[in-house]
Design an enzyme around this catalytic site. Sequence first.
Site, PDB file in Angstrom:
ATOM      1  N   ASP A  34     -14.209   0.893   1.253  1.00  0.00           N
ATOM      2  CA  ASP A  34     -15.520   0.251   1.112  1.00  0.00           C
ATOM      3  C   ASP A  34     -16.528   1.253   0.539  1.00  0.00           C
ATOM      4  O   ASP A  34     -17.333   0.920  -0.332  1.00  0.00           O
ATOM      5  CB  ASP A  34     -15.985  -0.260   2.481  1.00  0.00           C
ATOM      6  CG  ASP A  34     -14.900  -1.074   3.159  1.00  0.00           C
ATOM      7  OD1 ASP A  34     -14.539  -2.126   2.619  1.00  0.00           O
ATOM      8  OD2 ASP A  34     -14.379  -0.638   4.207  1.00  0.00           O
ATOM      9  N   GLY A  70      -4.153  -0.699   8.685  1.00  0.00           N
ATOM     10  CA  GLY A  70      -3.764  -2.095   8.954  1.00  0.00           C
ATOM     11  C   GLY A  70      -4.865  -2.856   9.679  1.00  0.00           C
ATOM     12  O   GLY A  70      -5.455  -2.342  10.635  1.00  0.00           O
ATOM     13  N   HIS A 110     -14.707  -2.558   9.206  1.00  0.00           N
ATOM     14  CA  HIS A 110     -14.085  -2.829   7.914  1.00  0.00           C
ATOM     15  C   HIS A 110     -13.837  -4.335   7.839  1.00  0.00           C
ATOM     16  O   HIS A 110     -12.739  -4.818   8.102  1.00  0.00           O
ATOM     17  CB  HIS A 110     -12.774  -2.061   7.735  1.00  0.00           C
ATOM     18  CG  HIS A 110     -12.004  -2.563   6.545  1.00  0.00           C
ATOM     19  ND1 HIS A 110     -12.454  -2.400   5.259  1.00  0.00           N
ATOM     20  CD2 HIS A 110     -10.863  -3.272   6.449  1.00  0.00           C
ATOM     21  CE1 HIS A 110     -11.610  -2.981   4.425  1.00  0.00           C
ATOM     22  NE2 HIS A 110     -10.635  -3.527   5.117  1.00  0.00           N
ATOM     23  N   ARG A 162     -15.800   1.776  -3.107  1.00  0.00           N
ATOM     24  CA  ARG A 162     -16.240   0.590  -3.859  1.00  0.00           C
ATOM     25  C   ARG A 162     -17.751   0.633  -4.059  1.00  0.00           C
ATOM     26  O   ARG A 162     -18.270   0.343  -5.152  1.00  0.00           O
ATOM     27  CB  ARG A 162     -15.874  -0.675  -3.063  1.00  0.00           C
ATOM     28  CG  ARG A 162     -14.382  -1.005  -3.076  1.00  0.00           C
ATOM     29  CD  ARG A 162     -14.053  -2.051  -2.020  1.00  0.00           C
ATOM     30  NE  ARG A 162     -12.679  -2.543  -2.152  1.00  0.00           N
ATOM     31  CZ  ARG A 162     -12.053  -3.259  -1.224  1.00  0.00           C
ATOM     32  NH1 ARG A 162     -12.664  -3.556  -0.085  1.00  0.00           N
ATOM     33  NH2 ARG A 162     -10.829  -3.688  -1.437  1.00  0.00           N
ATOM     34  N   ILE A 181       0.849  -1.204   0.000  1.00  0.00           N
ATOM     35  CA  ILE A 181       0.000   0.000   0.000  1.00  0.00           C
ATOM     36  C   ILE A 181       0.881   1.248   0.000  1.00  0.00           C
ATOM     37  O   ILE A 181       0.661   2.192  -0.765  1.00  0.00           O
ATOM     38  CB  ILE A 181      -0.954   0.011   1.222  1.00  0.00           C
ATOM     39  CG1 ILE A 181      -1.988  -1.115   1.099  1.00  0.00           C
ATOM     40  CG2 ILE A 181      -1.663   1.365   1.348  1.00  0.00           C
ATOM     41  CD1 ILE A 181      -2.925  -1.257   2.279  1.00  0.00           C
TER      42      ILE A 181
HETATM   43  P1  NAX Z   1       2.232  -5.512   3.204  1.00  0.00           P
HETATM   44  O1  NAX Z   1       2.415  -6.819   3.917  1.00  0.00           O
HETATM   45  O2  NAX Z   1       2.649  -5.383   1.785  1.00  0.00           O
HETATM   46  O3  NAX Z   1       2.990  -4.367   4.018  1.00  0.00           O
HETATM   47  C1  NAX Z   1       2.887  -4.227   5.387  1.00  0.00           C
HETATM   48  C2  NAX Z   1       4.204  -3.666   5.858  1.00  0.00           C
HETATM   49  O4  NAX Z   1       4.073  -3.373   7.240  1.00  0.00           O
HETATM   50  C3  NAX Z   1       5.374  -4.645   5.705  1.00  0.00           C
HETATM   51  O5  NAX Z   1       6.407  -4.022   4.980  1.00  0.00           O
HETATM   52  C4  NAX Z   1       5.756  -4.935   7.155  1.00  0.00           C
HETATM   53  O6  NAX Z   1       7.157  -5.140   7.307  1.00  0.00           O
HETATM   54  C5  NAX Z   1       5.279  -3.677   7.857  1.00  0.00           C
HETATM   55  N1  NAX Z   1       5.077  -3.836   9.300  1.00  0.00           N
HETATM   56  C6  NAX Z   1       4.633  -4.917   9.979  1.00  0.00           C
HETATM   57  N2  NAX Z   1       4.645  -4.681  11.296  1.00  0.00           N
HETATM   58  C7  NAX Z   1       5.085  -3.420  11.457  1.00  0.00           C
HETATM   59  C8  NAX Z   1       5.321  -2.612  12.595  1.00  0.00           C
HETATM   60  N3  NAX Z   1       5.131  -3.077  13.830  1.00  0.00           N
HETATM   61  N4  NAX Z   1       5.772  -1.352  12.398  1.00  0.00           N
HETATM   62  C9  NAX Z   1       6.003  -0.887  11.158  1.00  0.00           C
HETATM   63  N5  NAX Z   1       5.819  -1.622  10.046  1.00  0.00           N
HETATM   64  C10 NAX Z   1       5.354  -2.862  10.189  1.00  0.00           C
HETATM   65  O7  NAX Z   1       0.698  -5.139   3.411  1.00  0.00           O
HETATM   66  P2  NAX Z   1      -0.184  -4.075   2.628  1.00  0.00           P
HETATM   67  O8  NAX Z   1      -0.786  -4.727   1.444  1.00  0.00           O
HETATM   68  O9  NAX Z   1       0.581  -2.830   2.456  1.00  0.00           O
HETATM   69  O10 NAX Z   1      -1.381  -3.885   3.668  1.00  0.00           O
HETATM   70  C11 NAX Z   1      -1.166  -3.291   4.922  1.00  0.00           C
HETATM   71  C12 NAX Z   1      -2.385  -3.476   5.812  1.00  0.00           C
HETATM   72  O11 NAX Z   1      -3.534  -2.854   5.254  1.00  0.00           O
HETATM   73  C13 NAX Z   1      -2.784  -4.934   6.025  1.00  0.00           C
HETATM   74  O12 NAX Z   1      -3.082  -5.133   7.403  1.00  0.00           O
HETATM   75  C14 NAX Z   1      -4.051  -5.071   5.214  1.00  0.00           C
HETATM   76  O13 NAX Z   1      -4.882  -6.100   5.698  1.00  0.00           O
HETATM   77  C15 NAX Z   1      -4.652  -3.706   5.403  1.00  0.00           C
HETATM   78  N6  NAX Z   1      -5.688  -3.290   4.451  1.00  0.00           N
HETATM   79  C16 NAX Z   1      -6.689  -2.512   4.915  1.00  0.00           C
HETATM   80  C17 NAX Z   1      -7.668  -2.002   4.096  1.00  0.00           C
HETATM   81  C18 NAX Z   1      -8.749  -1.119   4.629  1.00  0.00           C
HETATM   82  O14 NAX Z   1      -9.646  -0.768   3.850  1.00  0.00           O
HETATM   83  N7  NAX Z   1      -8.779  -0.728   5.908  1.00  0.00           N
HETATM   84  C19 NAX Z   1      -7.689  -2.359   2.653  1.00  0.00           C
HETATM   85  C20 NAX Z   1      -6.389  -2.812   2.129  1.00  0.00           C
HETATM   86  C21 NAX Z   1      -5.595  -3.689   3.050  1.00  0.00           C
HETATM   87  O15 NAX Z   1      -6.080  -4.998   2.945  1.00  0.00           O
END
Ligand code: NAX
Length: 324
Positions: free
Chosen positions: A159, A130, A187, A162, A16
Amino acid sequence: MKDPVRIAITGGAGQISYSLIFRIAAGDMLGPDQPVILQLLEIPQAMDALNGVVMEVNDCAFPLVQDIVATDDPNTAFKDADFALLVGARPRGPGMERKDLLEANAAIFSVQGKALNDHASRDVKVLVVGNPANTNALIASANAPDIDAGQFTAMTRLDHNRALTQLAQKTGKHVTDVENMIIWGNHSATQYPDLAQCKVDGKAAFDLVERDWYETDFIPTVQQRGAAIIKARGASSAASAASSAIDHMHDWALGSKGIVSMAIPSDGSYGIEEGIIYSYPVRCQGGKYEIVQGFELDEFSQEKMKATEKELREERAAVEHLLG
Ligand code: NAX
């Protein structure tokens, strides 16, 4: 030129952020006249990747970027932050139960809540992306007693967006013709995308679409859109999530055109229990959001709103011991 604002982004090396950081740097979130200092947080194992992202941001020579901080220390990342986009989270691993996922993330978001409390601007605007976003926001807020709880929000704007497109496409109109879209609740797949208040080009949405389409197509399509993207793309929504995070922060800081959906601390409005982060219809003006009151809710809506409220209460119960 205005003074720069500090924008903290966690999960800076994730997918993201690979869209989000560049769009913020280009001025999409706060406008073309607002310089920014980017404060990017990652876990130690991802610092090389984060440094690569920093190299790329530098290579864009963005006029608005005044400085970039890349760190694995939340205290540094949130120092004097005016905006905090908490994107990094622990994904569900093999064999992990929902409760394990909640707990793993609760650990992350309690640390980040404390760091925000100790180091961020008192006016910081926090958006949790997240997952599980609503409950992660609750945990961060509970660990930041010196910051107004209302400044902790979670993202349901994706959402919302969408849902706008689904309805616009169904009615042959444009998303800008749709008013009063509402996402209620969590969400998650229990969210309730509500068309009862919606208008398209000034006409009631329910006069334009069939009830059956609403209940058996529209609602599940919006609820399950994240899974559909994963199936099609082999990876979860990234650019659309980034775009919606920008919309959320843009509108909160600079004002919304009409009603938008934001997950915010419930104040009891519409009979939803206080003490959870619930998505409501809001209007934003002057850097503040306000819940839009007065919508009449039929039995169908009330049931759906209660179902998603129940899920949020269960999530809260699972992490109660971490709420301080
Ligand atoms: P990625 O796994 O590509 O990136 C997440 C990043 O966060 C990784 O680089 C990881 O090293 C880092 N990270 C993990 N723990 C950390 C911490 N304690 N401090 C700092 N960085 C940390 O995931 P991505 O596709 O970017 O999605 C990120 C989050 O967004 C996920 O939890 C995902 O489920 C959530 N989403 C939420 C959405 C919403 O509408 N609220 C939609 C999109 C997405 O699914």
